[in-house]
Design an enzyme around this catalytic site. Structure first.
Site, mmCIF file in Angstrom:
data_model
loop_
_atom_site.group_PDB
_atom_site.id
_atom_site.type_symbol
_atom_site.label_atom_id
_atom_site.label_comp_id
_atom_site.label_asym_id
_atom_site.label_seq_id
_atom_site.Cartn_x
_atom_site.Cartn_y
_atom_site.Cartn_z
ATOM 1 N N HIS A 66 0.836 -1.192 0.000
ATOM 2 C CA HIS A 66 0.000 0.000 0.000
ATOM 3 C C HIS A 66 0.874 1.246 0.000
ATOM 4 O O HIS A 66 2.051 1.197 0.350
ATOM 5 C CB HIS A 66 -0.928 0.015 1.215
ATOM 6 N N CYS A 201 1.712 3.162 11.764
ATOM 7 C CA CYS A 201 2.657 2.880 10.689
ATOM 8 C C CYS A 201 2.803 4.127 9.828
ATOM 9 O O CYS A 201 2.015 5.071 9.966
ATOM 10 C CB CYS A 201 2.206 1.678 9.852
#
Length: 694
Positions: A66, A201
């Site tokens: 991603h 993250c």
């Protein structure tokens, strides 16, 4: 439907390549062909860069590559069921289910929450089993929509995660790491152990929420009361202070800094990369509970860094941390340089360069309502110049203060600023600021390490650490280091001021070469930092720092402009996507954004980077040799009215642009790129109809 995924974004039982980079490339191409991304190269570069930070494979044969990318025009999911499987770095082996999440840089909260919800759904075995059993692309889309709460499937929680279980839940089975059925965590009879956690993250889309669910599921099996704060892109709600106060320990499963870490001061903790919260959630919870029982366990300091040993916690080594701290200081310093430099330049434009010598006298004897002997232009010029010089005066303290902040968090700011003021006082300049900031930050960091009684621990970050760290760093500068640094800075300033002829050309060429070396990477940033930090030493009589700044800006503009020119005049050597990138590169180059050349470099680094280095060196040498000056550290062509000797500045940019274009075209011609581009274009054209009917 969610509009995040459509049947043409799904590939079932396909061989998409032997490695994860190839698979990601194929999925990125699906996104681009579906009209969801403007630039394939840009999207692919961003996705690979994210993959290089942390592997996106997770237990259960799943991978979730991603990224956020300016190339993406709409939040998008592309899914592949691979045959054969491909290794994405998961501990339990290769993946057969791959979801590629492509989010625009400015995606709205609604879509980000849906993307996060999908990531959490992939932690559910019944959902992944349904995906493996799906017989058509349309069925996959229906399953995904159901997981997102837009279809018939049950909707899972998408907000903050809370898991509380009874000891009976222990019998549910092993954790994701493959361990045997865990024993219940030790606790007094009738007392449930409490843990709080933070997950985060870099992109905040997938791993943040999957780690939260992994920890929650493991806590349920262990009979532990766990509350998780997900600091992701979809926003976050802070943990209740009462929950933090009642917690036995804290888990930090993060790849970025924890927001407001000081809330957890005094708590024993475990810190690991976010992916460990997915791979080994039960192990992390056991470690946290063990540390709650250990009086010598590391504890979160009050606003300080509070980090564990790098080997134990998975964090960077000291070399990396110091480099990041210096870059943090530089990033916070730049606004002071920009504001101060531009105000000084405006003062010169309004009242002439002589205002630097008379500004204090004008402001001391005149007011806006009573100008006295000064003219209105002189008074306004003096005001602008004084504001700018005061802002520039904060350059070194800001640099030192935020270097210390990068090492020790908030307790480092005060001693860092104090050390920067000492560096100013002694004439040690930006080099003294860097040394002082590092000393202050390291002192504050180590002072925060000892475990102290709570009554004293609360005083440490606001009284004791700033006092002792200031005495150490500022005292060392005043007594030992400041003098030699000031002497060196005086010699450097004199050398730069007297630089003419071949010396100036050589320095300009070296700085330009560095600007073109890695297009916004560490080498590029070293050259830029050297130039921007030196602007504070510029005066009306000493323009060498401004000449260096102009050379760096000219060289930094060249890579995108040179490749834009090459893709325009020699189209046969560039793919259709690269030609589209070239159109955007014109604006990026004119705005001094060297990163505009990255899509070209990612596709063909061995030919592009030598060309950008050659063009940057040519531009830097011409600008430096001609004496062009820039009082501002950024802006490209948009600050041309402030540039000294603007025609030669533009000439330097033009020369570098032509050199870059010429070298890259020559190298592509020698390498036979024209034939490869033609073959690629034919393959893309042949694949497009097939993709449209998939």
């Amino acid at each position: 439907m969610s509009e995040l995924i459509t049947p043409d974004l799904v590939q079932l039982d396909q061989d998409l390549g032997e490695d994860k980079a190839t698979v990601i490339g194929q999925l990125a191409a699906l996104v681009q062909r579906a009209g969801r991304a403007e630039q394939l190269d840009g999207l692919l570069a961003d996705a690979i860069a994210r993959e290089d930070k942390t592997a996106t494979g997770i237990p259960g044969g799943i991978a979730i590559p991603h990224c956020r990318s300016t190339a993406v025009t709409a939040p998008t999911l592309a899914m592949a069921r691979l045959d054969p499987k491909v290794d994405f770095g998961a501990k339990d082996g290769p993946a057969d289910l791959v979801f590629f999440i492509a989010a625009p840089e400015g995606a709205d909260q609604t879509h980000l929450k849906l993307l996060a919800k999908l990531a959490r759904s992939l932690m559910k075995k019944d959902f992944t089993a349904s995906l493996r059993a799906a017989r058509s692309e349309q069925e996959v889309v229906r399953l995904v929509d159901g997981a997102l709460g837009l279809g018939p499937a049950e909707e899972g929680p998408a907000g903050a995660t809370t898991a509380a279980a009874t000891p009976a839940a222990v019998a549910a089975g092993g954790a994701a790491s493959g361990a045997a059925a865990p024993e219940q965590a030790p606790a007094a009879a009738g007392q449930r152990r409490r843990v709080v956690a933070v997950t985060a993250c870099p992109t905040g889309i997938a791993h943040t929420y999957m780690a939260a669910d992994g920890l929650s599921n493991a806590a349920q099996e262990l009979g532990v009361d766990l509350q998780v704060e997900t600091q992701g892109s979809a926003g976050f709600t802070k943990l209740d202070p009462a929950a933090i106060a009642a917690a036995d320990a804290v888990i930090f499963a993060t790849d970025v800094d924890v927001r407001d870490r000081g809330r957890f001061a005094g708590k024993p903790y475990v810190a690991s990369p976010v992916k460990r919260g997915i791979d080994e959630p039960d192990v992390m919870i056991r470690e946290a509970l063990a540390r709650a029982e250990d009086p010598d366990a590391p504890r979160v300091q009050g606003g300080g860094a509070g980090t564990e040993d790098a080997a134990a916690s998975g964090q960077e080594g000291w070399g990396t941390r110091i480099r990041k701290a210096v870059m943090t200081g530089v990033s916070y310093m730049i606004p002071f340089v920009a504001a101060g430099g531009l105000l000084i330049a405006l003062g010169f434009m309004v009242a002439g360069a002589d205002i630097a010598n008379i500004a204090d006298d004008v402001l001391g004897t005149s007011t806006l309502w009573n100008l006295g002997e000064a003219s209105l232009a002189q008074y306004l010029g003096a005001v602008l110049f004084k504001m700018g010089s005061l802002a520039i005066g904060l350059l070194v303290p800001a640099l030192a203060g935020y270097i210390a902040y990068g090492l020790a968090d908030r307790p480092g700011i005060a001693p860092g600023f104090a050390a920067g003021l000492v560096a100013n006082f002694m004439g040690a300049g930006f080099l003294g600021g860097i040394v002082g900031g590092l000393l202050a930050g390291l002192a504050a960091y180590w002072l925060a390490k000892p475990q102290l009684p709570r009554w004293l621990g609360s005083l440490m970050p606001v009284v004791v650490i700033p006092l002792l760290a200031t005495i150490f760093s500022s005292g060392l500068l005043l007594l030992v280091l400041g003098g030699p640094i000031a002497t060196f800075m005086a010699w450097l300033t004199e050398w730069l001021s007297g630089m003419t002829g071949a010396g100036a050309l050589a320095l300009g060429a070296i700085l330009g070469f560095m600007m073109g070396f890695d297009l916004g990477g560490p080498i590029n940033k070293v050259a830029y930092t050297f130039a921007a930090a030196g602007l504070g030493a510029a005066t009306a009589a000493n323009t060498a720092p401004q000449e260096i700044m102009a050379a760096v800006i000219a060289a930094g503009m060249v890579p995108p402009l040179g490749l834009a020119l090459a893709s325009l005049v020699a189209k046969r050597y560039f793919s259709t996507v690269e030609q589209e990138n070239g159109k955007a590169a014109w604006l990026l180059g004119l705005s001094f954004i060297s990163e505009g050349a990255i899509p070209f470099a990612a596709a063909d680094p061995l030919r592009v980077l030598p060309a950008t280095m050659a063009g940057g060196a040519a531009a830097g040498a011409v600008a430096m040799g001609a004496g062009a000056t820039s009082p501002a550290p950024h802006g490209g062509v948009w600050i041309l009215p402030l540039i000294g000797n603007p025609l030669m500045f533009l000439a330097a940019v033009l020369v570098g642009t032509v050199v870059t274009a010429g070298v890259v075209v020559a190298l592509k011609h020698v390498g036979g790129v024209q034939r490869k581009v033609a073959d690629t274009e034919r393959d893309v054209a042949a694949a497009a109809p097939a993709a449209a009917t998939a």
